[in-house]
Scaffold this active site. Structure first.
Site, PDB file in Angstrom:
ATOM      1  N   LYS A 174       0.898  -1.249   0.074  1.00  0.00           N
ATOM      2  CA  LYS A 174      -0.280   0.362  -0.050  1.00  0.00           C
ATOM      3  C   LYS A 174       0.640   1.017  -0.332  1.00  0.00           C
ATOM      4  CE  LYS A 174      -1.913   2.862   2.960  1.00  0.00           C
ATOM      5  NZ  LYS A 174      -1.212   3.936   2.091  1.00  0.00           N
ATOM      6  N   GLU A 247      11.266   0.424   9.391  1.00  0.00           N
ATOM      7  CA  GLU A 247      12.603   2.087   8.809  1.00  0.00           C
ATOM      8  C   GLU A 247      11.617   2.831   8.683  1.00  0.00           C
ATOM      9  OE1 GLU A 247      13.677   5.205   7.695  1.00  0.00           O
ATOM     10  OE2 GLU A 247      13.974   5.025   5.968  1.00  0.00           O
ATOM     11  N   CYS A 281      14.060  11.059   5.908  1.00  0.00           N
ATOM     12  CA  CYS A 281      14.485  10.855   7.000  1.00  0.00           C
ATOM     13  C   CYS A 281      16.162  11.081   7.625  1.00  0.00           C
ATOM     14  CB  CYS A 281      14.336   9.441   7.354  1.00  0.00           C
ATOM     15  SG  CYS A 281      12.819   9.398   7.103  1.00  0.00           S
ATOM     16  N   GLU A 377      11.176  15.391  14.652  1.00  0.00           N
ATOM     17  CA  GLU A 377      11.055  15.616  13.368  1.00  0.00           C
ATOM     18  C   GLU A 377      10.673  16.601  12.672  1.00  0.00           C
ATOM     19  OE1 GLU A 377      12.621  12.277   9.595  1.00  0.00           O
ATOM     20  OE2 GLU A 377      10.272  11.906  11.038  1.00  0.00           O
TER      21      GLU A 377
END
Length: 474
Positions: A174, A247, A281, A377
């Site tokens: 997905k 991840e 990231c 983040e």
């Protein structure tokens, strides 16, 4: 209004539900397509197709898998411009960036895993107990449920499907709800070379993704995404004792010592921090600079940031494109709005004028270690800069976040570089550079950046199981 479809059992299909949602252009802010929401029946259909394909694909030889993947890499190269046009529409990325970084990198990764399919390793067959021969079989797991992000949608799909297919698995994937088009094209390009059902793409939002990763037929679930999403996937996988590969996010420190080449460091850091609008990231987000050079370095960094600008997909002079969505733009703006009084916006800090989801290159100074913009983040074109007085302080500041994906250290001192490469609690440490990746080396983090590796032969461990076969020789 065009309506896109799922890709199940080797063909596009409407799906069983009637619910749809709008896809919005990051460049114009206008709706350009409708996407279906996969329901339980759609996900079940995808897993049924993947299960049927697995009975064929698991029996393929490594050479056959290699051949299929090499054909796919060639097809990606031949359809480069088609992929670029489709992905720039859904992401707002610069076309030359997609062409140079994502398509080239994706082809290289596919070809790496094509070769890796024929080079899997195991303990040598032999008599480890008198009178018995032992052999190791490395086998595919089965069906892999995968969820990919929106920041590099085509390349992240490649990172997921290539090792899975190379090791004989089949896939139910997905993509992000905001960027499904390039992944659908990848599945279409792959279809002629793999059994029907080897790659299935179901569309939808978070609920559809939950159906994929919680499915009882999944032998492994793999996600690239946020820490929040990773925690949900891990909990869902645990309920079925399903293996998980996560991840997740990052908050990369960039540690600059006084002996570093300042001009090279500034230019590289700005490239690594504002690359893809900071939606990476591993982006260079936390700049830690030795006190002796801090004022000079800050001036250079601000000047370099001001020389960069965002632009629309066809703008070859722009450095980066749009943020992914209105939600992502609001997230970045929220970090700026919540800055404490002691923080200083050295440059940037504002959204672009006009339509689309753009944000200026931004550098923030004056923050303290526990401030939100240091600890969490942002995932936008925003970098923070702090100073340190000693090696021990730099190391403490660098490691003092919940993430552990990537870091870099900038120095001419070999002893210091080796010390920091050992002590930094991050899955990748660059020395005098930041952000380059290659297919032969692993990518993955520690702490809340998740576990498991993408790329490299190490990632094949994620997608295979080990069986011991012992024969009585008496």
């Amino acid at each position: 209004m065009r309506k896109i479809k799922h890709f199940i059992n080797g063909a596009f299909c409407e799906g069983s539900g009637s619910e749809t949602f709008e896809l919005v252009s990051p460049v114009s802010g206008e709706v350009y397509a409708l996407s279906p929401l996969a329901n339980e029946d759609d996900v079940n259909a995808a897993y049924t197709a993947a299960k049927s394909a697995f009975q064929i694909w698991k029996k393929s030889t490594p050479g056959e898998r290699q051949r299929a993947l090499l054909h796919l890499a060639d097809a990606v190269e031949q359809n480069c411009e088609r992929i670029v046009d489709i992905q720039s529409e859904e992401t707002g990325q610069l076309k030359h960036f997609i062409r140079q970084e994502e398509i080239a990198g994706s082809c290289d990764a596919i070809r790496f895993f094509a070769g890796a399919a024929r080079c899997q390793e195991g303990k040598a067959s032999g008599e480890y107990m008198a009178g018995f021969n032992s052999t190791i079989r490395r086998e595919p797991l089965g069906i892999v449920g995968q969820v990919t992000p929106w920041n590099y949608p085509f390349m992240m799909a490649v990172w997921k499907i290539a090792p899975a297919l190379a090791t004989g698995n089949t896939v139910v994937l997905k993509p992000s709800d905001t960027t499904p088009l390039s992944t659908l094209l990848l599945a279409e390009l792959a279809a002629p070379f793999f059994p029907p059902g080897a790659i299935n793409v179901v569309l939808g939002k978070a609920a559809s993704g939950s159906l994929v990763v919680s499915h009882t037929d999944a032998s492994l679930v793999s996600i690239t995404g946020s820490v929040r999403a990773g925690l949900q996937v891990a909990a869902s996988a645990a309920a079925n004792l399903t293996k998980a590969h996560l991840e997740l996010g990052g908050k990369a420190p960039v540690i600059v010592f006084g002996d570093a080449d300042v001009d090279k460091t500034v230019k590289t850091i700005c490239a690594a921090g504002f690359f893809n609008a900071g939606q990476d990231c591993t982006a260079a987000t936390r700049i830690l600079v030795e006190e002796a050079i801090y004022p000079h370095f800050l001036d250079k960094l601000v000047s370099e940031a001001r020389s960069l600008r965002f632009g629309q997909p066809d703008d070859t002079d722009a450095f980066y494109g749009a943020l992914n969505s209105q939600n992502q733009l609001e997230q970045v703006k929220g970090f700026i709005a919540r800055l404490p009084a002691h923080a200083r916006v050295e440059t940037g800090g504002k959204a672009g004028n006009g339509p689309g989801f753009y944000f200026e290159p931004t550098i923030i100074s004056g923050l303290q270690q526990k401030d939100e913009a240091i600890q969490h983040e942002v995932f936008g074109p925003v970098m923070t800069i702090q100073s340190f007085a000693s090696e021990s302080e730099a190391l403490s500041m660098a490691n003092d976040v919940e993430y552990g994906l990537a870091a870099s250290v900038w120095t001419r001192d070999h002893r210091r570089a080796q010390l920091f490469s050992r002590e930094l609690d991050f899955g990748t440490v660059w020395i005098n550079n930041h952000i380059p990746l290659c297919a032969e080396m692993p990518h993955g983090g520690f702490k809340k950046s998740g576990y498991g590796k993408d790329l490299s032969a190490y990632s094949l461990e994620e997608y295979t199981r080990i069986k011991h076969v012992m024969s009585d020789l008496s």
